[in-house]
Design a protein around this motif. Structure first.
Motif, short mmCIF file in Angstrom:
data_model
loop_
_atom_site.label_atom_id
_atom_site.label_comp_id
_atom_site.label_asym_id
_atom_site.label_seq_id
_atom_site.Cartn_x
_atom_site.Cartn_y
_atom_site.Cartn_z
N GLY A 431 0.80 -1.22 0.00
CA GLY A 431 0.00 0.00 0.00
C GLY A 431 0.84 1.28 0.00
O GLY A 431 0.38 2.34 0.39
N GLU A 432 2.10 1.17 -0.45
CA GLU A 432 2.96 2.39 -0.49
C GLU A 432 2.69 3.15 -1.79
O GLU A 432 3.53 3.17 -2.70
N THR A 433 1.54 3.75 -1.88
CA THR A 433 1.08 4.33 -3.13
C THR A 433 1.95 5.48 -3.64
O THR A 433 2.22 5.57 -4.83
N ASP A 434 2.40 6.35 -2.74
CA ASP A 434 3.21 7.49 -3.18
C ASP A 434 4.52 7.03 -3.80
O ASP A 434 4.95 7.52 -4.84
N LYS A 435 5.14 6.09 -3.12
CA LYS A 435 6.41 5.59 -3.63
C LYS A 435 6.18 4.84 -4.96
O LYS A 435 6.94 5.01 -5.92
N LEU A 436 5.12 4.06 -5.00
CA LEU A 436 4.79 3.34 -6.23
C LEU A 436 4.57 4.33 -7.38
O LEU A 436 5.06 4.13 -8.50
N ALA A 437 3.90 5.42 -7.07
CA ALA A 437 3.63 6.44 -8.09
C ALA A 437 4.95 7.02 -8.61
O ALA A 437 5.16 7.17 -9.82
N ALA A 438 5.85 7.30 -7.66
CA ALA A 438 7.14 7.89 -8.06
C ALA A 438 7.92 6.93 -8.94
O ALA A 438 8.52 7.32 -9.95
N VAL A 439 7.92 5.66 -8.56
CA VAL A 439 8.66 4.66 -9.35
C VAL A 439 8.08 4.56 -10.76
O VAL A 439 8.82 4.58 -11.75
N MET A 440 6.78 4.50 -10.85
CA MET A 440 6.17 4.36 -12.18
C MET A 440 6.37 5.62 -13.02
O MET A 440 6.60 5.55 -14.21
N TYR A 441 6.29 6.75 -12.35
CA TYR A 441 6.55 8.01 -13.06
C TYR A 441 7.97 8.01 -13.63
O TYR A 441 8.19 8.32 -14.80
N ASN A 442 8.91 7.64 -12.77
CA ASN A 442 10.32 7.61 -13.21
C ASN A 442 10.51 6.67 -14.39
O ASN A 442 11.24 6.99 -15.35
N LEU A 443 9.89 5.52 -14.32
CA LEU A 443 10.06 4.55 -15.42
C LEU A 443 9.47 5.11 -16.73
O LEU A 443 10.09 4.98 -17.79
N CYS A 444 8.33 5.72 -16.64
CA CYS A 444 7.73 6.29 -17.86
C CYS A 444 8.60 7.41 -18.41
O CYS A 444 8.75 7.58 -19.61
N ASP A 445 9.20 8.17 -17.47
CA ASP A 445 10.05 9.25 -17.93
C ASP A 445 11.31 8.72 -18.61
O ASP A 445 11.76 9.26 -19.62
N VAL A 446 11.85 7.64 -18.07
CA VAL A 446 13.02 7.03 -18.71
C VAL A 446 12.63 6.56 -20.12
O VAL A 446 13.40 6.72 -21.08
N LEU A 447 11.46 6.02 -20.24
CA LEU A 447 11.01 5.56 -21.56
C LEU A 447 10.87 6.74 -22.53
O LEU A 447 11.26 6.65 -23.69
N ARG A 448 10.34 7.82 -22.02
CA ARG A 448 10.21 9.01 -22.87
C ARG A 448 11.60 9.49 -23.31
O ARG A 448 11.85 9.71 -24.50
N VAL A 449 12.50 9.59 -22.34
CA VAL A 449 13.86 10.05 -22.66
C VAL A 449 14.55 9.07 -23.62
O VAL A 449 15.21 9.48 -24.57
N SER A 450 14.37 7.77 -23.38
CA SER A 450 14.99 6.78 -24.27
C SER A 450 14.46 6.94 -25.70
O SER A 450 15.22 6.82 -26.66
N ALA A 451 13.17 7.21 -25.81
CA ALA A 451 12.59 7.40 -27.14
C ALA A 451 13.24 8.59 -27.84
O ALA A 451 13.58 8.54 -29.02
N VAL A 452 13.44 9.67 -27.08
CA VAL A 452 14.11 10.85 -27.66
C VAL A 452 15.50 10.47 -28.14
O VAL A 452 15.92 10.80 -29.26
N LEU A 453 16.21 9.73 -27.30
CA LEU A 453 17.61 9.40 -27.62
C LEU A 453 17.73 8.41 -28.78
O LEU A 453 18.67 8.50 -29.58
N VAL A 454 16.82 7.45 -28.85
CA VAL A 454 16.95 6.46 -29.94
C VAL A 454 16.37 6.97 -31.26
O VAL A 454 16.61 6.37 -32.31
N ALA A 455 15.62 8.07 -31.20
CA ALA A 455 14.91 8.53 -32.40
C ALA A 455 15.79 8.67 -33.66
O ALA A 455 15.38 8.21 -34.73
N PRO A 456 16.99 9.25 -33.58
CA PRO A 456 17.79 9.34 -34.80
C PRO A 456 18.17 7.95 -35.36
O PRO A 456 18.28 7.78 -36.56
N PHE A 457 18.35 7.00 -34.47
CA PHE A 457 18.75 5.65 -34.89
C PHE A 457 17.55 4.84 -35.35
O PHE A 457 17.62 4.11 -36.33
#
Ligand code: MSP
Length: 495
Positions: A431-457
């Motif tokens: 039931g650690e919802t805040d922490k879970l939210a932060a983790v999921m947010y971070n993961l989605c942000d990494v995915l967004r950043v990865s998409a930016v970085l891989v885009a030229p390739f």
């Protein structure tokens, strides 16, 4: 005003349909062009076809077709290939374009007037497949008997030529060129190529025979019947004919090139002949000449006669365009030789694309679906830092594409480890919802950043990631966005 960036590939001969070697240079150029565009540069990316010369003429005859018809079909194949491989060039030049032919003749006339082109007679050796002249001294490096002389590049027999010809006074510029190379460390890269070129110039530059009389498929020498301009002298001019030459005012806006990309076997033409031509024309030299390595196939030289030529389109059809682009840019450092094998291709695909990147996206989105009703939560907890996005600029500026990808994959794998460490399923259970939210947010942000970085390739992959993340654009805020989990990015290849 944004800065300009002008890059080129070689113009490919139209005696052959596009293969993985051509795709390599062109994809590398496309990656660089897309990256530079993203960095705010106004990019001009030039590619095209080299359509004159004896070998193209021979190929048409062998196919039993009119040279022009034969060529047009092959040019179409190149255009199609680049389109299918997501290559976004700015301009496709053909050396049979009227404006190019006129520019070549203008160079000839200008240099003749200046005294840098003169008439004489050539007697020596020629490699037809490579359209290259060789000196006795060079050929002796491989064989002592003239009957066994072979081309230093392709190792096929050379032929003896004796004909009236025009010469370009290349020797006149040797010293100046040498000084330029010595002064500009990054003019020829990698450094091993630079050293080879310096050694070559130190042996003494000869004037270059720049017209041929034994066939007619070429740009006619102005005012001299029966002579056509040597195909290399003709082709190199594309880099300025496409930018306005002979209109020098226009050319000033579009020249010099920031980088000429090519395979190592033609660095000499670009790093010796071409700069000498430019010096004769009183034009600035390109900023960088980069000679990348060669691909072999399953350990063997790729050749039509061996029947081992890899078709990039067949590969893309089977595994996706981005997998081909990724493999070529990741497998070997740009500048050294590499080997293409089905095994290594599949290995990279499964580990880097299916496992690392593909799984990160699908696992993350599955959890966003499950724990947050498909909506990316807000990062509420300060205790969970974001994962650091890597800086790939220095790698990209060195054209170290594979190093850049290694850096990007460090981030992807950090995120995969992060899932294991933070174990969102446990947080949900506790039931650690805040922490879970932060983790999921971070993961989605990494995915967004990865998409930016891989885009030229991998432009299609970046686009798919954007769609699945539910984002309008890759720089949009992610909190509160509804994700749309889709098909796996890279379905695993069963072996
Ligand atoms: N027409 C000349 C270039 C004139 S540029 C003013 C020419 N054409 S080519 O069709 O032979 O293309 C050579 C280029 O294709 C190489 O420089 C390289 O970019 C690419 N490759 C061809 N085979 C290759 C490999 N096996 N491996 C990597 N690249 C290779 O030369």
């Amino acid at each position: 005003m944004s800065s300009k960036f002008y890059l080129t590939t070689p113009l490919y001969y139209v005696n052959d349909v596009p293969h993985i070697g051509h795709a390599y240079t062109t994809i590398a150029a496309d990656v660089l062009a897309r990256y530079k565009k993203k960095m705010g540069f106004e990019v001009f990316f030039l590619t095209g076809t080299d359509e004159h010369g004896q070998k193209v003429d021979d190929a048409a005859k062998e196919a039993g077709q009119e040279t022009q018809d034969y060529i047009n079909q092959i040019v179409k194949r190149f255009n199609e290939a680049w389109q299918k491989l997501d290559v976004e060039y700015s301009h496709f030049i053909r050396t049979t374009d009227d404006s190019h032919v006129k520019a070549v003749q203008a160079v000839f006339e200008e240099l003749k007037k200046k005294g840098d082109i003169y008439e004489g007679e050539y007697e020596g050796w020629y490699c037809r497949p490579c359209e290259t002249f060789w000196t006795e001294l060079q050929l002796k490096e491989i064989a002592s008997n003239p009957k066994e002389y072979v081309c230093l590049t392709c190792k096929r027999p050379v032929e003896r030529l004796k004909e009236k010809t025009f010469f370009f006074k290349q020797s006149k510029y040797a010293e100046k060129l040498k000084k330029h190379i010595e002064k500009h460390e990054d003019f020829i890269l990698p450094t091993s190529r630079r050293n080879e070129i310096l050694k070559f110039i130190e042996q003494g530059l000869r004037d270059l025979s720049i017209s041929r009389t034994t066939f007619s498929w070429g740009v006619p020498v102005p005012g001299k019947k029966g002579h056509v301009i040597y195909v290399w002298f003709d082709a190199l001019i594309n880099y300025i004919s496409s930018r306005g030459y002979p209109d020098r005012k226009k050319l000033k806006e579009g020249w010099p090139a920031d980088v000429h990309l090519m395979g190592k076997e033609i660095v000499r033409f670009h790093a010796v002949t071409w700069p000498c031509m430019l010096m004769a024309l009183d034009l600035p030299l390109p900023k960088k000449i980069f000679g990348h390595g060669w691909w072999t196939v399953e350990g063997k030289k790729m050749s039509k006669s061996k029947g081992n030529v890899v078709d990039p389109l067949a590969l893309a059809k089977e595994y996706g365009v981005d997998a081909v682009r990724y493999f070529l840019m990741r497998e070997v450092p740009f500048g050294v030789d590499g080997d293409f094998s089905k095994r290594s291709f599949i290995k990279r695909y499964n580990s880097d694309l299916a496992n690392d990147l593909g799984n990160l996206l699908s696992r993350t989105l599955t959890m966003v679906d499950k724990y947050f009703k498909s909506q990316i939560p807000n990062h509420k907890s300060q205790t969970i830092p974001k994962l650091q996005s890597p800086n790939i600029e220095q790698h990209m500026d060195r054209l170290a594409f594979s190093d850049a990808l290694v850096e990007i994959w460090k981030l992807v794998n950090k995120a995969n480890n992060y899932i294991e460490q933070e174990a969102p399923w446990k947080l949900a259970k506790a039931g650690e919802t805040d922490k879970l939210a932060a983790v999921m947010y971070n993961l989605c942000d990494v995915l967004r950043v990865s998409a930016v970085l891989v885009a030229p390739f991998m432009p299609e992959t970046a686009e798919k990631m954007r769609q699945q993340l539910g984002l309008k654009s890759l720089d949009a805020p992610i909190a509160g966005v509804k994700v749309k989990k889709g098909e796996p990015l890279f379905p695993r290849i069963q072996t």
